[in-house]
Design a protein around this motif. Sequence first.
Motif, PDB file in Angstrom:
ATOM      1  N   ALA A  31      -3.570  -6.698  -5.792  1.00 47.17           N
ATOM      2  CA  ALA A  31      -3.589  -5.443  -5.028  1.00 47.17           C
ATOM      3  C   ALA A  31      -4.931  -4.720  -5.116  1.00 47.17           C
ATOM      4  CB  ALA A  31      -2.465  -4.525  -5.502  1.00 47.17           C
ATOM      5  N   ALA A  60      -5.619  -6.515   1.286  1.00 42.19           N
ATOM      6  CA  ALA A  60      -5.092  -5.878   0.072  1.00 42.19           C
ATOM      7  C   ALA A  60      -5.556  -4.432  -0.054  1.00 42.19           C
ATOM      8  CB  ALA A  60      -5.525  -6.681  -1.162  1.00 42.19           C
ATOM      9  N   HIS A  63      -4.173  -2.249   3.019  1.00 44.47           N
ATOM     10  CA  HIS A  63      -2.737  -2.369   3.283  1.00 44.47           C
ATOM     11  C   HIS A  63      -2.440  -2.692   4.743  1.00 44.47           C
ATOM     12  CE1 HIS A  63      -1.572   0.230  -0.455  1.00 44.47           C
ATOM     13  NE2 HIS A  63      -2.502  -0.664  -0.734  1.00 44.47           N
ATOM     14  N   VAL A  97      -1.560  -9.010   4.463  1.00 46.33           N
ATOM     15  CA  VAL A  97      -1.067  -8.251   3.320  1.00 46.33           C
ATOM     16  C   VAL A  97       0.083  -9.023   2.678  1.00 46.33           C
ATOM     17  CG1 VAL A  97       0.003  -6.089   2.592  1.00 46.33           C
ATOM     18  CG2 VAL A  97      -1.654  -6.092   4.454  1.00 46.33           C
ATOM     19  N   VAL A 105       2.579  -3.232  -1.747  1.00 41.68           N
ATOM     20  CA  VAL A 105       1.471  -4.182  -1.612  1.00 41.68           C
ATOM     21  C   VAL A 105       1.128  -4.745  -2.989  1.00 41.68           C
ATOM     22  CG1 VAL A 105      -0.961  -4.470  -0.993  1.00 41.68           C
ATOM     23  CG2 VAL A 105       0.537  -3.055   0.439  1.00 41.68           C
ATOM     24  N   GLY A 107      -0.940  -7.710  -3.011  1.00 45.30           N
ATOM     25  CA  GLY A 107      -2.142  -8.511  -2.826  1.00 45.30           C
ATOM     26  C   GLY A 107      -2.440  -8.793  -1.375  1.00 45.30           C
ATOM     27  N   GLY A 108      -3.328  -9.762  -1.191  1.00 46.71           N
ATOM     28  CA  GLY A 108      -3.706 -10.183   0.148  1.00 46.71           C
ATOM     29  C   GLY A 108      -4.073 -11.652   0.136  1.00 46.71           C
TER      30      GLY A 108
END
Length: 131
Positions: A31, A60, A63, A97, A105, A107-108
């Motif tokens: 995140a 991330a 968002h 996302v 959230v 992470g990415g």
Amino acid sequence: MQLSSATHMLAAARAEAERLGVVVCVSIVDAAGYPVVFLRMDGVALGCIDVCHKKARTAALFHMDSAAFGQVACPGGGAYSLEQTNGGMTSFGGGLVIRDEGGVVIGGIGVSGARTEDDIAIGRVAVAALS
């Protein structure tokens, strides 16, 4: 973002890339935008390494998927040149996302190396592998 979840997603992304017949780089970040796992498939253009990291960090940290970020950060958008912040973001598709079951959230994921549509599709398969 737990390592076990990230490696599961990475395996799903790789399988989808292979199914599509493309080579890509995949970066999964937590995140805060810090790397958890990374994949560079054989034969991918080396410039894709930095691009996939930036796509993952964009998703991330803001968002939102990098394609949606591009709508805000483009000329005439509400935050033109926003991609120049935070050490460089990316304002085109391939960053998604990652949210937990509660919508938070965590992470990415960034995918780079194929057509933008394929990068997005590979990322979606990886995110779907979490559920």
